[in-house]
Design a protein around this motif. Structure first.
Motif, PDB file in Angstrom:
ATOM      1  N   VAL A 132       0.850  -1.192   0.000  1.00 28.53           N
ATOM      2  CA  VAL A 132       0.000   0.000   0.000  1.00 28.53           C
ATOM      3  C   VAL A 132       0.886   1.243   0.000  1.00 28.53           C
ATOM      4  O   VAL A 132       1.439   1.638   1.031  1.00 28.53           O
ATOM      5  CB  VAL A 132      -0.943   0.013   1.220  1.00 28.53           C
ATOM      6  CG1 VAL A 132      -1.804   1.277   1.215  1.00 28.53           C
ATOM      7  CG2 VAL A 132      -1.817  -1.231   1.226  1.00 28.53           C
ATOM      8  N   GLY A 133       0.998   1.851  -1.163  1.00 28.58           N
ATOM      9  CA  GLY A 133       1.742   3.095  -1.248  1.00 28.58           C
ATOM     10  C   GLY A 133       0.926   4.285  -0.795  1.00 28.58           C
ATOM     11  O   GLY A 133       1.480   5.295  -0.363  1.00 28.58           O
TER      12      GLY A 133
ATOM     13  N   LEU B 230       4.916   0.533 -10.996  1.00 30.66           N
ATOM     14  CA  LEU B 230       4.138  -0.118  -9.937  1.00 30.66           C
ATOM     15  C   LEU B 230       4.948  -1.173  -9.188  1.00 30.66           C
ATOM     16  O   LEU B 230       4.404  -1.875  -8.330  1.00 30.66           O
ATOM     17  CB  LEU B 230       2.882  -0.767 -10.532  1.00 30.66           C
ATOM     18  CG  LEU B 230       1.839   0.187 -11.112  1.00 30.66           C
ATOM     19  CD1 LEU B 230       0.772  -0.594 -11.867  1.00 30.66           C
ATOM     20  CD2 LEU B 230       1.198   1.023 -10.006  1.00 30.66           C
ATOM     21  N   ASP B 231       6.232  -1.298  -9.492  1.00 35.01           N
ATOM     22  CA  ASP B 231       7.063  -2.297  -8.810  1.00 35.01           C
ATOM     23  C   ASP B 231       7.168  -1.991  -7.320  1.00 35.01           C
ATOM     24  O   ASP B 231       7.171  -0.829  -6.900  1.00 35.01           O
ATOM     25  CB  ASP B 231       8.470  -2.330  -9.414  1.00 35.01           C
ATOM     26  CG  ASP B 231       8.507  -2.968 -10.790  1.00 35.01           C
ATOM     27  OD1 ASP B 231       7.495  -3.589 -11.177  1.00 35.01           O
ATOM     28  OD2 ASP B 231       9.545  -2.846 -11.466  1.00 35.01           O
TER      29      ASP B 231
ATOM     30  N   ASN C 100       0.220  -0.291  -5.033  1.00 33.77           N
ATOM     31  CA  ASN C 100      -1.068   0.200  -5.540  1.00 33.77           C
ATOM     32  C   ASN C 100      -0.973   1.587  -6.144  1.00 33.77           C
ATOM     33  O   ASN C 100      -1.958   2.078  -6.709  1.00 33.77           O
ATOM     34  CB  ASN C 100      -2.149   0.152  -4.451  1.00 33.77           C
ATOM     35  CG  ASN C 100      -2.011   1.228  -3.397  1.00 33.77           C
ATOM     36  OD1 ASN C 100      -0.900   1.625  -3.033  1.00 33.77           O
ATOM     37  ND2 ASN C 100      -3.144   1.704  -2.882  1.00 33.77           N
ATOM     38  N   VAL C 101       0.175   2.246  -6.063  1.00 29.64           N
ATOM     39  CA  VAL C 101       0.371   3.537  -6.716  1.00 29.64           C
ATOM     40  C   VAL C 101       1.730   3.550  -7.396  1.00 29.64           C
ATOM     41  O   VAL C 101       2.603   2.728  -7.107  1.00 29.64           O
ATOM     42  CB  VAL C 101       0.284   4.718  -5.721  1.00 29.64           C
ATOM     43  CG1 VAL C 101      -1.131   4.852  -5.164  1.00 29.64           C
ATOM     44  CG2 VAL C 101       1.290   4.568  -4.597  1.00 29.64           C
ATOM     45  N   GLY C 102       1.902   4.508  -8.299  1.00 32.82           N
ATOM     46  CA  GLY C 102       3.164   4.628  -8.996  1.00 32.82           C
ATOM     47  C   GLY C 102       4.229   5.291  -8.157  1.00 32.82           C
ATOM     48  O   GLY C 102       3.952   5.918  -7.129  1.00 32.82           O
ATOM     49  N   SER C 103       5.453   5.165  -8.629  1.00 34.24           N
ATOM     50  CA  SER C 103       6.586   5.715  -7.887  1.00 34.24           C
ATOM     51  C   SER C 103       6.838   7.177  -8.206  1.00 34.24           C
ATOM     52  O   SER C 103       7.772   7.769  -7.672  1.00 34.24           O
ATOM     53  CB  SER C 103       7.846   4.894  -8.201  1.00 34.24           C
ATOM     54  OG  SER C 103       8.092   4.851  -9.607  1.00 34.24           O
TER      55      SER C 103
END
Length: 461
Positions: A304-305, A386-387, A395-398
């Protein structure tokens, strides 16, 4: 029932003549000099949305001229509220398509959300059904649109996960569909861990709503709708301005119930399934946390980002379930990302699909129905954003970019590559009122999706 469309024109019905800006002079050329002088004197030029009331001998008015843009689906949408209350009939020879759209625009223009208002609410003018109008089509679209708008406009205090399930059950009862609901900790027993994780912090138990209808041997059509009945953002709490409209975060669920209503009303020969993960994303001691790692139905683990990216978490379990009975098509609706609104605005849903034929069919239906959407790419090089270092994916992009694409790429991981799938990221809300579209909840892309399904399956009936 469409209360502001009546079977035939009454004795006191006022003729309503649609005119275009270019066609006004032609119409006036056949009228008495007094009519030409009156229209000129009041400055009516046939502009779309403008009307001219022509006086009658009795002191009332004998006719209405309505400025119409023939290309505008909503040309008749503002008339029920702007004309004086009373009965009207269209005094023009309309073809089937134009007559149907006129009746539909009128019907959608008579919607008002009055559940919490004292008194009778707004007063609208009534129209006799235009000759040649397809009444069944108008009733399908209008009642489905009313349903979507009502569900979204209802505040979260009266539209939580349980009430959303009740709405699905009411719809199911009307059309003899089966509705099963998995509630609370039973989600864990039935292997829907992500839905449970997002909804467990609320005192209103999360649930998965599962509606089925149709012949089990018919082609499978599965609709999935995001049913986040209120979204605080979770522990990554939204600011008050971002939380203000979050009663609409179940707009995806409302849309799939609207499409389902249309399918069942038309008795399309399909095996329909509707899956709605219904939750509140709340804050409590049991809330899921940033950097938690969640299990999912498919077996993938998700770090969970951001707890405010909860819609994709509940959808991923529902999509994993959707592929089980191998439908011919899966379509999901979700109020998923602000990034889609930044890219396309509030009126244009973002379409993503793993199948070009499906996407092309939806875009053609959108154009034919004046229910627009715009395709964005599932750009695979972005998937690496999404890694996660500790789980199968985040669940979120970097980074801050391509938020709508990343959300769609996340969902794609839970759909089989061989199953045609489309994802619609919708606003589900009119920020301001326009003819036929009052401020508040709105169905966007619903007519297009139904039209595509009708064109694909109705011919085999």
């Amino acid at each position: 029932m469409l209360t502001h469309l009546r079977p035939i024109a009454g004795a006191d019905s006022v003729p309503l003549t649609p005119v275009t800006k270019d066609g006004l002079e032609s119409w006036l050329s056949g009228q008495p000099a007094t009519v030409r002088a009156w229209v000129s004197g009041i400055g009516f030029k046939g502009e779309p949305g403008k009307t001219a009331l022509l006086p009658g001998a009795d002191g009332g008015f004998a006719r209405v001229l309505a400025g119409i843009d023939a290309a505008d689906f909503w040309a008749y949408g503002g008339l029920p509220a702007s004309l004086p209350p009373g009965d009207y009939h269209i005094d023009a020879d309309l073809d089937r398509e134009t007559a149907t759209r006129a009746a539909l625009g009128w019907a959608l223009g008579t919607y008002a959300f009055t559940r919490y208002k004292s008194g009778n609410g707004k007063t609208f003018a009534t129209l006799a059904w235009p000759e040649r109008a397809d009444r069944a089509e108008v009733e399908r679209i209008a009642t489905a649109t009313y349903l979507v708008r009502d569900l979204i406009n209802t505040p979260a205090s009266d539209m939580g996960p349980e009430e959303l399930a009740q709405a699905a059950e009411t719809l199911g009862d009307e059309f003899n569909a089966k509705v099963k609901v998995i509630v609370g900790d039973d989600l864990l027993k039935k292997n829907y861990p992500a839905i449970h994780a997002v909804g467990r912090a609320s005192t209103r138990a999360p649930r998965l709503i599962d509606l089925t209808w149709g012949d089990k041997d018919a082609p499978g059509v599965t609709l999935v709708g995001k049913g986040v009945c209120f979204d605080t953002g979770g522990l990554d709490l939204k600011p008050s301005s971002g939380m203000l409209l979050m009663k609409k975060d179940m707009g995806g669920a409302a849309h799939v119930l609207g499409v389902a209503r249309m399918i069942m009303m038309a008795e399309l020969p399909v095996r329909l399934r509707v899956l709605i993960p219904a939750v509140e994303n709340s804050v409590s001691g049991d809330a899921f946390r940033p950097l938690d790692v969640l299990a999912t139905r498919k077996g993938l683990t998700v770090e969970v980002g951001n707890t405010d990216a909860e819609g994709r978490l509940v959808l991923c379990d529902a999509l994993a379930k959707a592929v089980n009975d191998k439908p011919e098509v899966i379509i999901d609706f979700a109020t998923l990302t602000g990034a889609a609104r930044v890219a396309l605005g509030t009126e244009l849903p973002a379409l993503f699909s793993n199948d070009d034929a499906l996407a092309d069919g939806l875009l053609k239906a959108a154009e034919s129905q004046s229910d627009p959407m715009w395709r964005l790419p599932l750009h695979q090089p972005y998937a690496k954003l999404l890694d996660s270092k500790v789980a199968d994916l985040n669940n979120v992009g970097s980074g801050p970019f391509a938020g709508a694409i990343l959300a769609a790429l996340f969902l794609e991981r839970f759909v089989e590559k061989t199953t045609p799938w489309a994802h619609l990221d919708v606003m589900a809300w009119n920020p301001s009122s326009k003819p036929g579209r009052p401020e508040g909840g709105e169905a966007l892309g619903m007519r297009a999706v139904y039209s595509y399904l009708e064109s694909r399956y109705a011919k085999s009936a």
